[in-house]
Design an enzyme around this catalytic site. Structure first.
Site, PDB file in Angstrom:
ATOM      1  N   LYS A   1       5.383   4.814 -11.214  1.00  0.00           N
ATOM      2  CA  LYS A   1       3.751   4.291 -11.773  1.00  0.00           C
ATOM      3  C   LYS A   1       3.000   5.514 -12.237  1.00  0.00           C
ATOM      4  O   LYS A   1       2.936   6.544 -11.697  1.00  0.00           O
ATOM      5  CB  LYS A   1       3.039   3.956 -10.415  1.00  0.00           C
ATOM      6  CG  LYS A   1       1.748   3.318 -10.801  1.00  0.00           C
ATOM      7  CD  LYS A   1       1.105   2.468  -9.324  1.00  0.00           C
ATOM      8  CE  LYS A   1      -0.395   1.868 -10.339  1.00  0.00           C
ATOM      9  NZ  LYS A   1      -0.861   0.800  -8.997  1.00  0.00           N
TER      10      LYS A   1
ATOM     11  N   ASN B   1       4.390   6.239  -6.454  1.00  0.00           N
ATOM     12  CA  ASN B   1       2.993   6.546  -7.047  1.00  0.00           C
ATOM     13  C   ASN B   1       2.885   8.021  -7.075  1.00  0.00           C
ATOM     14  O   ASN B   1       2.614   8.840  -6.321  1.00  0.00           O
ATOM     15  CB  ASN B   1       2.061   5.891  -5.916  1.00  0.00           C
ATOM     16  CG  ASN B   1       0.454   5.966  -6.338  1.00  0.00           C
ATOM     17  OD1 ASN B   1       0.261   6.514  -7.095  1.00  0.00           O
ATOM     18  ND2 ASN B   1      -0.459   5.736  -5.597  1.00  0.00           N
TER      19      ASN B   1
ATOM     20  N   CYS C   1      -1.955   8.660  -8.290  1.00  0.00           N
ATOM     21  CA  CYS C   1      -3.171   8.349  -7.769  1.00  0.00           C
ATOM     22  C   CYS C   1      -4.101   9.513  -8.065  1.00  0.00           C
ATOM     23  O   CYS C   1      -3.685  10.666  -8.037  1.00  0.00           O
ATOM     24  CB  CYS C   1      -2.725   8.525  -6.371  1.00  0.00           C
ATOM     25  SG  CYS C   1      -4.494   8.405  -5.439  1.00  0.00           S
TER      26      CYS C   1
ATOM     27  N   GLY D   1      -8.157   7.175  -0.640  1.00  0.00           N
ATOM     28  CA  GLY D   1      -7.677   8.380   0.128  1.00  0.00           C
ATOM     29  C   GLY D   1      -6.427   8.188   0.698  1.00  0.00           C
ATOM     30  O   GLY D   1      -5.714   8.722   1.577  1.00  0.00           O
ATOM     31  N   LEU D   2      -5.721   6.825   0.061  1.00  0.00           N
ATOM     32  CA  LEU D   2      -4.094   6.584   0.575  1.00  0.00           C
ATOM     33  C   LEU D   2      -4.065   6.275   2.051  1.00  0.00           C
ATOM     34  O   LEU D   2      -3.140   6.673   2.590  1.00  0.00           O
ATOM     35  CB  LEU D   2      -3.259   7.608   0.018  1.00  0.00           C
ATOM     36  CG  LEU D   2      -3.225   7.796  -1.255  1.00  0.00           C
ATOM     37  CD1 LEU D   2      -2.056   9.120  -1.616  1.00  0.00           C
ATOM     38  CD2 LEU D   2      -2.438   6.647  -2.136  1.00  0.00           C
TER      39      LEU D   2
ATOM     40  N   LYS E   1       0.828  -1.125   0.001  1.00  0.00           N
ATOM     41  CA  LYS E   1      -0.044   0.048   0.054  1.00  0.00           C
ATOM     42  C   LYS E   1       1.035   1.259   0.030  1.00  0.00           C
ATOM     43  O   LYS E   1       1.890   1.097   0.361  1.00  0.00           O
ATOM     44  CB  LYS E   1      -0.905   0.047   1.122  1.00  0.00           C
ATOM     45  CG  LYS E   1      -1.721   1.239   1.429  1.00  0.00           C
ATOM     46  CD  LYS E   1      -2.913   1.296   0.099  1.00  0.00           C
ATOM     47  CE  LYS E   1      -3.704   2.640   0.341  1.00  0.00           C
ATOM     48  NZ  LYS E   1      -4.513   2.848  -0.947  1.00  0.00           N
TER      49      LYS E   1
HETATM   50  C1  SIN Z   1      -6.389   5.343  -3.257  1.00  0.00           C
HETATM   51  O1  SIN Z   1      -5.713   5.109  -2.187  1.00  0.00           O
HETATM   52  O2  SIN Z   1      -7.267   6.284  -3.217  1.00  0.00           O
HETATM   53  C2  SIN Z   1      -5.865   4.607  -4.150  1.00  0.00           C
HETATM   54  C3  SIN Z   1      -4.576   4.962  -4.694  1.00  0.00           C
HETATM   55  C4  SIN Z   1      -4.129   5.258  -6.042  1.00  0.00           C
HETATM   56  O3  SIN Z   1      -5.104   4.712  -7.032  1.00  0.00           O
HETATM   57  O4  SIN Z   1      -2.997   5.434  -6.338  1.00  0.00           O
END
Ligand code: SIN
Length: 321
Positions: A167, A128, A131, A71-72, A44
């Site tokens: 990513k 990341n 997002c 929302g991470l 994550k």
């Molecule tokens: C999220 O945590 O909202 C999604 C993360 C992502 O799509 O990079």
């Protein structure tokens, strides 16, 4: 069939990884799937401070996939270093682990890497930068802005010797300058693609299905977008590519290999069935046997394009009529 590859300077035992956001930090899914059978996982996304995440509902399914806006949510870099990475070191030494890193600001990425980098047990970072739910403050997501992306990747490069995978987003108007910026800034590989921004309404309440409103779309509906993005990226770089988006069966993974990916990640399918990733691997083996393919390297970048030239511009001129 030979599924092992040497990538990022190490032996990667199998070409299927679990995607970021679908397996926690490994421990959360270890009781329901055999992590030792796959090639690795991406954690994550980790931010500097802990995050509670977005209001529920955080996921909404539809016919061809899923929307999410998590929302991470994560425990923050210090707790990940102290509580999550020791478990990974002690239990996942046979597979390759990338820690996903996210942030609102360039400095946040750099601080997270500084906090984590002295720990053992993981191979590298997946940055990341794409997002759609909780992005860069005061600008486009990093993955849509080559200058901002360069700042993050170059800053992380200066702080770690570990492999860095970046990513990218599926909605870049032209991937070439983004891919080239990531490579020039020191990336060792690219992951394509993150979710595609999406929105769904409940027609009765007239409210969005997700608590946060809009979200990111994943699942089978994203597959051809991801395969196309991998193929486009392969025209601009020789860095290793990791395909993600809609991998549900072994043959979906093969599509990504043909487009130029060396590895794939399984994401949404793991929510439907936590054993999806090892099953995809078994299906890849079966498909290879039936089609007399002896090594995964026979597939990578071997897609036949017929009349479609690799140099076909991404943004086509609009034709009258
Ligand atoms: C999220 O945590 O909202 C999604 C993360 C992502 O799509 O990079």
């Amino acid at each position: 069939m030979e599924l092992r590859q040497t990538l990022f300077g190490v032996d990667v035992p199998a070409p299927v990884l679990l995607a970021a956001g679908t397996c926690g930090f490994g421990e959360e899914v270890a009781g329901v799937t055999d992590l030792g059978r796959i090639g690795g996982l991406v954690t994550k996304s980790v931010t500097l401070e802990p995050r509670e995440g977005n209001p529920a509902p955080r996921v909404a399914e539809f016919d061809a996939g899923m929307l999410n806006s998590i929302g991470l949510a994560n425990p923050g870099a210090h707790r990940v270093r102290d509580e999550k990475l020791p478990w990974i070191r002690d239990h996942l030494s046979e597979i390759r682990v990338f820690v996903s890193v996210a942030g609102h600001r360039v400095e946040e990425y750099l601080e997270v890497v500084e906090i984590l980098d002295g720990s053992e047990g993981f191979l590298g970072y997946e940055l990341n930068l794409s997002c759609p739910n909780d992005t860069r403050l005061g600008g486009l997501p990093f993955a849509l802005d080559p200058e901002a992306l360069t700042e993050v990747v170059a800053g992380v490069r200066a702080r770690t010797e570990r492999p860095i995978v970046v990513k990218l987003a599926p909605n870049a108007p032209d991937l070439a300058p983004i891919v080239q910026a990531a490579e020039a800034a020191g990336a060792d590989g690219l992951t394509l693609v993150n979710t595609l921004p999406g929105l769904a309404f409940d027609p009765v309440s007239r409210r969005p299905l997700l608590g946060a409103g809009a979200g990111g779309m994943s699942g089978p509906a994203l597959r051809s977008v991801g395969v196309h993005a991998v193929w486009r990226a392969s025209q601009s770089t020789s860095l290793p590519l990791i395909g993600v988006g809609g991998v549900v069966r072994g043959e979906d993974a093969v599509q990504y290999f043909l487009a130029g990916a060396s590895l794939v990640q399984v994401g949404t399918a793991s929510f439907w069935d936590p054993r999806s990733a090892p099953r995809v691997l078994t299906e890849i083996r079966g498909f290879a046997r039936r089609n007399r393919v002896a090594s995964i390297t026979e597939w990578i970048g071997a897609g036949q394009f017929g009349g479609l030239r690799p140099e076909t511009p991404e943004v086509e001129a609009v034709v009258d009529g």
